[in-house]
Design a protein around this motif. Structure first.
Motif, PDB file in Angstrom:
ATOM      1  N   ALA A 338       0.841  -1.207   0.000  1.00 22.52           N
ATOM      2  CA  ALA A 338       0.000   0.000   0.000  1.00 22.52           C
ATOM      3  C   ALA A 338       0.870   1.249   0.000  1.00 22.52           C
ATOM      4  O   ALA A 338       0.575   2.229  -0.706  1.00 22.52           O
ATOM      5  N   PHE A 339       1.945   1.225   0.771  1.00 22.67           N
ATOM      6  CA  PHE A 339       2.882   2.360   0.790  1.00 22.67           C
ATOM      7  C   PHE A 339       3.452   2.589  -0.605  1.00 22.67           C
ATOM      8  O   PHE A 339       3.514   3.732  -1.078  1.00 22.67           O
ATOM      9  N   ASN A 340       3.855   1.518  -1.257  1.00 22.01           N
ATOM     10  CA  ASN A 340       4.454   1.646  -2.594  1.00 22.01           C
ATOM     11  C   ASN A 340       3.448   2.134  -3.630  1.00 22.01           C
ATOM     12  O   ASN A 340       3.844   2.689  -4.667  1.00 22.01           O
ATOM     13  N   ARG A 341       2.166   1.945  -3.352  1.00 19.11           N
ATOM     14  CA  ARG A 341       1.119   2.476  -4.242  1.00 19.11           C
ATOM     15  C   ARG A 341       0.708   3.889  -3.848  1.00 19.11           C
ATOM     16  O   ARG A 341      -0.282   4.412  -4.359  1.00 19.11           O
ATOM     17  N   SER A 342       1.457   4.506  -2.944  1.00 21.37           N
ATOM     18  CA  SER A 342       1.183   5.877  -2.474  1.00 21.37           C
ATOM     19  C   SER A 342      -0.182   5.997  -1.808  1.00 21.37           C
ATOM     20  O   SER A 342      -0.882   7.000  -1.968  1.00 21.37           O
ATOM     21  N   GLU A 343      -0.559   4.986  -1.043  1.00 14.09           N
ATOM     22  CA  GLU A 343      -1.857   4.979  -0.389  1.00 14.09           C
ATOM     23  C   GLU A 343      -1.776   5.321   1.100  1.00 14.09           C
ATOM     24  O   GLU A 343      -2.757   5.144   1.819  1.00 14.09           O
ATOM     25  N   ALA A 344      -0.641   5.801   1.572  1.00 15.35           N
ATOM     26  CA  ALA A 344      -0.511   6.067   3.014  1.00 15.35           C
ATOM     27  C   ALA A 344      -1.481   7.159   3.460  1.00 15.35           C
ATOM     28  O   ALA A 344      -2.206   6.994   4.437  1.00 15.35           O
ATOM     29  N   ARG A 345      -1.473   8.283   2.801  1.00 18.79           N
ATOM     30  CA  ARG A 345      -2.364   9.434   3.072  1.00 18.79           C
ATOM     31  C   ARG A 345      -2.599   9.621   4.575  1.00 18.79           C
ATOM     32  O   ARG A 345      -3.725   9.582   5.004  1.00 18.79           O
ATOM     33  N   TYR A 346      -1.673   9.844   5.519  1.00 13.52           N
ATOM     34  CA  TYR A 346      -0.350  10.219   5.075  1.00 13.52           C
ATOM     35  C   TYR A 346       0.751   9.433   5.808  1.00 13.52           C
ATOM     36  O   TYR A 346       1.918   9.567   5.482  1.00 13.52           O
ATOM     37  N   ARG A 347       0.396   8.632   6.801  1.00 10.08           N
ATOM     38  CA  ARG A 347       1.343   7.719   7.431  1.00 10.08           C
ATOM     39  C   ARG A 347       0.663   6.365   7.631  1.00 10.08           C
ATOM     40  O   ARG A 347      -0.539   6.306   7.908  1.00 10.08           O
ATOM     41  N   ILE A 348       1.442   5.309   7.507  1.00 13.96           N
ATOM     42  CA  ILE A 348       0.964   3.960   7.834  1.00 13.96           C
ATOM     43  C   ILE A 348       1.519   3.572   9.193  1.00 13.96           C
ATOM     44  O   ILE A 348       2.703   3.803   9.488  1.00 13.96           O
TER      45      ILE A 348
END
Length: 357
Positions: A338-348
């Motif tokens: 998910a991080f690599n897909r830029s889905e953090a919005r904004y921290r995981i």
């Protein structure tokens, strides 16, 4: 000194950066009476974790247990540690030790100590490898374990990302005078940038401006407290908004970012602080954009223990809250994807459910 084993999510080769960590035993540093063992409840996922696993910054030294935004409970406290007791809620950021004796350590600037120890991807002062917080437990030199009991208003799942992402932004904002009378720019609205907006507002800056490639995140920027957004895809942006900002914190890590244009946004005598770290060299920039207005370029890396405590007190008092997505630590590989897909919005944030009571 005793050696024992912990369990954690281990990166064994470059595929780890794609979400291929393996849960297995690993060796922490040998126990010393200056150490604290932490039962981990929460660990933030930082871009540094992925850069390290991918070998983006340097040749990797597998195996790795990454993670340097650690929150949990102290379960073993060395006899030489006086500020922590068993059962305390504690945290550890990106730095876990320093020499403690040089001029920088003695002046509270331990982040620039020549012997600074990273919480992972480093060597402890006793020579053992440091390993991080994607794990059930962490062993950390006690001097760098932060007592979190004074900050009851910050839930652990929101506090963890502040220990690297938050302090990376708070420290230069403080050092370069963000506050009343200042106009602050934040380049990049991501895991670091969203902290920059919130902390600049909490510190009382007159105006906070997000600088981004486009305005797709404008709604989020304004919810976080930004007054406006500058889109670098719009023609003439550097002239339209030239000489308007006192301080800029640059989270961008691209080797092709328009750095000369960023410089031109600064007012005379203004400072741009680079905190984003590209997988390669910084782009070329115009000397005229720098010296004609006596602008300055600076760099910053995380912050001291004193800075962390000051940041947490501000967040506690002003109710600064991380924008976070949560994953069970058992789903860490899904979180990386998910991080690599830029889905953090904004921290995981990884939640170690077996330790959350």
């Amino acid at each position: 000194m005793s050696r024992d084993t912990f369990n954690g999510w281990v990166g064994k080769d470059l595929s780890a950066a794609d979400g291929n960590l393996v849960f297995e035993e690993f060796e922490p540093k040998r126990w010393e009476e200056t150490d604290v063992d932490i039962e981990i409840t929460h660990t933030g996922m930082c871009g540094s974790d992925i850069h390290t696993l991918s070998g983006g910054w340097h040749a990797p030294e597998f195996p790795y247990v990454v993670g340097h935004e650690i929150v949990g409970r102290a379960v073993r406290v060395g006899s030489k540690v006086n500020h922590i007791k068993v059962g305390d809620r504690v945290g550890v950021g990106a730095q876990s030790d320093s020499c403690g004796e040089c001029e920088f350590c003695l002046s509270g600037n331990e982040t620039v100590c020549d012997k600074w120890v990273q919480t992972y991807d480093s060597r402890h002062l006793n020579g053992d490898r440091s390993q991080g917080g994607y794990a059930d437990h962490a062993r950390v030199p006690g001097r760098f374990v932060i007592d979190l009991t004074p900050y009851p208003n910050i839930p652990s799942e929101l506090l963890a990302p502040m220990l690297c992402g938050g302090i990376t932004m708070f420290s230069p904002l403080k050092r370069y005078g963000a506050g009343p009378g200042k106009k602050v720019g934040i380049i990049g609205l991501g895991g670091l940038g969203h902290f920059g907006v919130m902390f600049a507002k909490a510190m009382g800056a007159d105006e906070v401006v997000v600088i981004s490639r486009n305005k797709s995140k404008e709604a989020d920027a304004k919810k976080l407290g930004a007054d406006r957004i500058i889109a670098t895809s719009e023609p003439g942006w550097e002239k339209t908004y030239g000489s308007t900002l006192d301080i800029i914190i640059n989270t961008a890590d691209s080797t092709t970012m328009p750095f000369s244009g960023y410089l031109r946004l600064l007012r005379p005598l203004g400072t741009i602080v680079q905190v984003g770290a590209p997988d390669g060299n910084m782009p070329a920039w115009s000397g005229f954009a720098l010296f004609m207005k006596q602008r300055s370029i600076a760099g910053s890396i995380v912050g001291s223990r004193a800075d962390i405590k000051e940041m947490l007190q501000l967040a506690n008092d002003k109710e600064v809250k991380t924008w976070a997505n949560f994953f069970p630590m058992t789903k860490v590989n899904d979180a990386i994807k998910a991080f690599n897909r830029s889905e953090a919005r904004y921290r995981i944030v990884l939640i170690n459910e077996k330790h959350v009571h």
